[in-house]
Write an enzyme that holds these catalytic residues in place. Sequence first.
Site, mmCIF file in Angstrom:
data_model
loop_
_atom_site.group_PDB
_atom_site.id
_atom_site.type_symbol
_atom_site.label_atom_id
_atom_site.label_comp_id
_atom_site.label_asym_id
_atom_site.label_seq_id
_atom_site.Cartn_x
_atom_site.Cartn_y
_atom_site.Cartn_z
ATOM 1 N N HIS A 65 -47.948 19.956 -19.935
ATOM 2 C CA HIS A 65 -47.583 18.676 -19.646
ATOM 3 C C HIS A 65 -47.007 18.496 -18.190
ATOM 4 O O HIS A 65 -45.881 19.214 -17.904
ATOM 5 C CB HIS A 65 -46.655 18.348 -20.779
ATOM 6 C CG HIS A 65 -46.191 16.571 -20.595
ATOM 7 N ND1 HIS A 65 -45.141 16.201 -20.100
ATOM 8 C CD2 HIS A 65 -47.019 15.623 -21.353
ATOM 9 C CE1 HIS A 65 -45.364 14.707 -20.259
ATOM 10 N NE2 HIS A 65 -46.377 14.417 -21.085
ATOM 11 N N MET A 122 -52.154 5.051 -14.784
ATOM 12 C CA MET A 122 -52.191 4.792 -16.386
ATOM 13 C C MET A 122 -52.938 5.627 -17.277
ATOM 14 O O MET A 122 -53.599 6.415 -16.842
ATOM 15 C CB MET A 122 -53.289 3.427 -16.156
ATOM 16 C CG MET A 122 -54.494 3.662 -15.725
ATOM 17 S SD MET A 122 -55.677 2.160 -15.849
ATOM 18 C CE MET A 122 -56.504 2.879 -17.378
ATOM 19 N N LYS A 168 -64.106 0.837 -24.131
ATOM 20 C CA LYS A 168 -63.953 1.394 -22.473
ATOM 21 C C LYS A 168 -62.955 2.336 -22.352
ATOM 22 O O LYS A 168 -63.082 3.262 -21.512
ATOM 23 C CB LYS A 168 -63.803 0.040 -21.649
ATOM 24 C CG LYS A 168 -65.036 -1.177 -21.979
ATOM 25 C CD LYS A 168 -64.870 -2.033 -20.866
ATOM 26 C CE LYS A 168 -65.894 -3.267 -21.068
ATOM 27 N NZ LYS A 168 -65.880 -4.300 -20.052
HETATM 28 N N1 LIG Z 1 -48.733 13.772 -18.697
HETATM 29 C C1 LIG Z 1 -49.448 13.234 -19.668
HETATM 30 O O1 LIG Z 1 -49.844 13.644 -20.733
HETATM 31 C C2 LIG Z 1 -49.231 11.798 -19.671
HETATM 32 C C3 LIG Z 1 -50.099 11.022 -20.503
HETATM 33 C C4 LIG Z 1 -50.136 9.611 -20.710
HETATM 34 C C5 LIG Z 1 -49.546 8.745 -19.719
HETATM 35 N N2 LIG Z 1 -48.916 9.557 -18.708
HETATM 36 C C6 LIG Z 1 -48.174 8.837 -17.727
HETATM 37 O O2 LIG Z 1 -47.447 7.713 -18.405
HETATM 38 C C7 LIG Z 1 -46.983 6.801 -17.304
HETATM 39 C C8 LIG Z 1 -47.144 5.575 -17.928
HETATM 40 O O3 LIG Z 1 -48.656 5.094 -18.276
HETATM 41 P P1 LIG Z 1 -48.872 3.441 -18.880
HETATM 42 O O4 LIG Z 1 -50.423 3.530 -19.085
HETATM 43 O O5 LIG Z 1 -48.128 3.312 -19.878
HETATM 44 O O6 LIG Z 1 -48.467 2.488 -17.635
HETATM 45 P P2 LIG Z 1 -48.310 1.146 -17.605
HETATM 46 O O7 LIG Z 1 -49.254 0.605 -18.490
HETATM 47 O O8 LIG Z 1 -46.891 0.585 -17.545
HETATM 48 O O9 LIG Z 1 -48.957 0.805 -16.052
HETATM 49 C C9 LIG Z 1 -50.301 1.121 -15.854
HETATM 50 C C10 LIG Z 1 -50.502 0.543 -14.451
HETATM 51 O O10 LIG Z 1 -50.851 -0.927 -14.479
HETATM 52 C C11 LIG Z 1 -50.107 -1.647 -13.460
HETATM 53 N N3 LIG Z 1 -49.316 -2.577 -13.700
HETATM 54 C C12 LIG Z 1 -48.450 -2.993 -14.662
HETATM 55 N N4 LIG Z 1 -48.248 -4.371 -15.070
HETATM 56 C C13 LIG Z 1 -48.889 -4.894 -13.699
HETATM 57 C C14 LIG Z 1 -48.889 -6.099 -13.178
HETATM 58 N N5 LIG Z 1 -48.320 -6.986 -13.719
HETATM 59 N N6 LIG Z 1 -49.768 -6.259 -12.093
HETATM 60 C C15 LIG Z 1 -50.373 -5.351 -11.426
HETATM 61 N N7 LIG Z 1 -50.430 -4.047 -11.957
HETATM 62 C C16 LIG Z 1 -49.865 -3.888 -12.968
HETATM 63 C C17 LIG Z 1 -48.671 -0.415 -13.049
HETATM 64 O O11 LIG Z 1 -48.251 -0.526 -11.627
HETATM 65 C C18 LIG Z 1 -49.643 0.976 -13.491
HETATM 66 O O12 LIG Z 1 -50.181 1.408 -12.239
HETATM 67 C C19 LIG Z 1 -47.912 7.093 -15.995
HETATM 68 O O13 LIG Z 1 -47.086 7.720 -15.186
HETATM 69 C C20 LIG Z 1 -48.884 8.175 -16.719
HETATM 70 O O14 LIG Z 1 -49.317 8.895 -15.855
HETATM 71 C C21 LIG Z 1 -48.618 10.924 -18.653
#
Ligand SMILES: NC(=O)c1ccc[n+]([C@@H]2O[C@H](COP(=O)([O-])OP(=O)(O)OC[C@H]3O[C@@H](n4cnc5c(N)ncnc54)[C@H](O)[C@@H]3O)[C@@H](O)[C@H]2O)c1
Length: 344
Positions: A116, A175, A224
Amino acid sequence: MRVGHAALTSFCQDVLVAVGLDERDAATVAGSLVAADLRGVATHGVLRLPVYVERMRRGLIATRPDIHVVHTGPGTATVDGGNGPGQVVALRAMREAVELAETAGVGLVSVHHSNHFGAAGWFALHAAERGMIGLALTHAEADVVPFGGRRAALGTNPLAVAVPRGDGSPILLDMATSGVAMGKVLLARKQGRPIPDDWAVDADGEPTTDPERVRAVRPLGGPKGYGLAFVVEVLAGLLSGSRSGTEVGRMYHDFDRPQGIGHLLGAIDPARFVPPEAFAGNVDRLAGQLKATPPAPGFDEVLLPGEPEERAEARHRRDGVPIPEELGRELAALGEAYGVRWPG
Ligand SMILES: NC(=O)c1ccc[n+]([C@@H]2O[C@H](COP(=O)([O-])OP(=O)(O)OC[C@H]3O[C@@H](n4cnc5c(N)ncnc54)[C@H](O)[C@@H]3O)[C@@H](O)[C@H]2O)c1
């Protein structure tokens, strides 16, 4: 509870050194976790320290990994991560991707035998801070129901793309391909609060608001997001020769084997396609057009990808990183076990 980011980083680093990492690798893992907390991505911040440490203590993550890089073409390489901490392995791979892109224009590095790696965006930013478009993908343990399914079969498989710009810090999309990252369910568990009913399903595949009953989360936007998760599984999992889907080791459950995670790190030098000043200027112009869009009802403004996190970072650098009480207690106990004082 709020903790200053420098003290939080030292705490994580000292615990990681106490469990066996060398100073530099401990700084890498600690830096990635605290960077996520600073950006308000608490799901991939210090919340993960206890399970990383537990897996290191049990020998399920190598604390002194033997990482092997093999160049397979002018712009390609594979990395055997030696079962090291995901952040250490993926940062090494991203450095390699940037170097390849400096000579070949494009660098793609496929990683196997890793773990991870936290927030994908941290690696993509590494490339963008060096003038490249950065890509970071990882597959993950099966926590997501495929569209139409009742049981988890794919990971939350995140993808991150960081775009350098002429004026200001890189624009970062980072994301999960699930509706929410599984870490958000973990965080709700820690905070003892219910979750929205469209996030996740229980053992019978039925929607649940109780984070304790969650067995899987839903794909982002139906078919999607499911399709995107499949693509990430192919690019990070299958392309690296890693186990995939339900065969990936579960970080919080499988304490008898390593996770066997694969990643894909990439760097693209824009100068190989358009004059570099033109590219940077065009990114700024596009960003300007997006920001100038009149806000829809209920919105104050249009934000760029990554902008919410940039704003959170400015606040958290100033006021300290918010740590939920229960997590603070868990980290204090972890520190005590390793002779490191919790700064909270
Ligand atoms: N290592 C792993 O296995 C693993 C697995 C899943 C997720 N993650 C990490 O978890 C973290 C969180 O992911 P998430 O999908 O929950 O993020 P999130 O849903 O909070 O955000 C996703 C994206 O949407 C953008 N965003 C959010 N609100 C916005 C707005 N109002 N206007 C414009 N853009 C906007 C954010 O800037 C981001 O780029 C990420 O860093 C991801 O890499 C890691």
